[in-house]
Write a protein that holds these residues in place. Structure first.
Motif, short mmCIF file in Angstrom:
data_model
loop_
_atom_site.label_atom_id
_atom_site.label_comp_id
_atom_site.label_asym_id
_atom_site.label_seq_id
_atom_site.Cartn_x
_atom_site.Cartn_y
_atom_site.Cartn_z
N VAL A 117 -35.70 57.79 -77.34
CA VAL A 117 -34.76 57.50 -76.30
C VAL A 117 -35.16 58.02 -74.83
N LYS A 118 -36.33 58.65 -74.83
CA LYS A 118 -36.78 59.35 -73.76
C LYS A 118 -35.63 60.37 -72.96
N ALA A 178 -29.38 59.39 -74.79
CA ALA A 178 -29.62 58.30 -73.79
C ALA A 178 -28.42 57.99 -72.79
N ASN A 182 -28.51 58.21 -68.84
CA ASN A 182 -28.49 56.91 -68.15
C ASN A 182 -27.22 57.11 -67.10
N GLU A 192 -35.94 52.14 -68.91
CA GLU A 192 -37.03 52.68 -70.08
C GLU A 192 -36.08 52.78 -71.31
N ARG A 193 -34.70 53.32 -71.26
CA ARG A 193 -34.11 53.47 -72.36
C ARG A 193 -33.39 52.44 -73.08
#
Lengths: 251, 113
Positions: A117-118, A178, A182, A192-193
């Motif tokens: 999930v970066k 994530a 966010n 990106e996620r």
């Protein structure tokens, strides 16, 4: 209070055992002894071959998660006095993870999900250091702070029936992580996620059983985070439909 | 990872749940106690006028269709969670399909009334 307690530990030695088998250890009982300290006692005094993970002893490192009488809990945060009345307790490795040895599980897949999930800050353009730090108001901090308290102990994965059925599910901690980024006003990486949240393996595998939030030792409330992820994903789905209707490509 | 279409089912499920939570008890009380024990002719005219109005039709469609989708969504995931050995796709088709058929039937009936 009787002066000792029977601790049954599920032992598993790869290459030697076909399946985990319980071994009994009698540990002297005192009111302030934690399950982790009991394991240390067993290791030091009774059986040096016992394997388990631990580090901080104060619910910060997230290493000592085990199933205690069938419930995912931290060994350092659970005290033997709770089980004194019954005179015994049972320990086994965390459910839903491959067991490496005794109480040690393989966390590779779990770590992989966290990475998927970066979980790091994205900035459109990096600001020069001379311009100072990225500042936040207390209200902006409040939006994500609870979700940033996760210690990656994996208890929520041992609690999650959906992860137990299919470990491709990103799971409570990764989806919470994530959302944590966010919701951070300094981050610009939502786009990106979102593809990971939007997937079946993302928020949509969750059926809001809620056991993850019950077992979380840091009161992160991953079930709430995943459900907020569902709202975000639904909005994203609607916006994508509008984009498709406008002749743009699927995002 | 592929985008899931679950947001559609989940939105209908959420809307149905919200509607039931807000007006469910009132709906049961009205249709179960107030209407049956009212003066029959006056009640008939009142209900008829309600159904004749476009907003009345819309209201009825909402309180029929959304709780239906809510129910089948629960059933669908509930069966899965109980490890009922039925193919996932078939259960989804039966659940959401039956809700859709009943929704279309209700909508058609409301339109011709």
């Amino acid at each position: 209070m009787s002066d000792s307690i029977a601790i049954y530990v599920a032992r598993y030695r790869p290459g030697e055992d076909d399946a985990p088998t319980e071994q009994r250890y009698d540990v002297p009982l005192s009111a302030d002894l934690s399950v982790l300290e009991a394991l240390n006692y067993i290791k030091d005094e009774l059986d040096p071959t016992l394997s388990y993970r631990w580090s901080c002893r104060m619910a910060i490192c997230g290493s000592c998660g085990v199933m205690i009488d069938g419930e995912p809990r931290l060994g350092c945060k659970t005290f033997l006095r709770e089980f004194a009345g019954r005179g015994e307790l049972h320990l086994r490795a965390l459910d839903h993870f491959p067991v490496e040895r005794d109480l040690v599980v393989d966390l590779e897949g779990f770590m992989g999900h966290l990475e998927t999930v970066k979980p790091w800050m994205f900035h459109e353009a990096e600001r020069p250091v001379a311009e100072g730090e990225y500042r936040q108001t207390p209200a902006e901090l409040e939006r994500y702070q609870q979700f940033s308290q996760c210690i990656n102990c994996g208890l929520c994965y041992a609690a999650c029936p959906q992860f137990g059925r299919d470990d491709s599910f990103l799971g409570p901690a990764a989806l919470t992580l994530a959302l944590r980024y966010n919701l951070d006003s300094r981050d610009e990486g939502s786009a990106e996620r979102m593809p990971f949240l939007n997937a079946d393996e993302g928020v949509w595998r969750c059926t809001f059983v809620g056991y993850c939030s019950e077992v979380c030792p840091k009161d992160v409330d991953p079930a709430a985070a995943v459900n907020r992820g569902k709202v975000a994903s639904t909005i994203n789905y609607g916006l994508n439909l509008l984009r498709l209707a406008g002749g743009k490509r699927d995002a | 990872m592929k985008r899931s279409n679950e947001p559609i089912a989940w939105s209908l499920f959420g809307a149905g749940g919200m509607l039931l939570a807000l007006i469910g008890p009132g709906l049961v009380f009205t249709t179960g106690f107030l209407l049956p024990f009212g003066e029959p002719v006056a009640t008939w005219h009142a209900v008829d006028a309600f159904i004749a109005h476009p907003l009345g039709k819309l209201f009825l469609l909402a309180v029929i269709a959304l709780p239906l989708y809510h129910t089948v969504h629960r059933l669908h995931h509930g069966l899965q969670e109980l490890h009922v050995p039925l193919p996932h796709g078939l259960v989804a088709l039966l659940c959401y399909g039956s809700a859709t058929v009943l929704t279309i039937a209700s909508a058609s009936w409301l339109l011709v009334r």
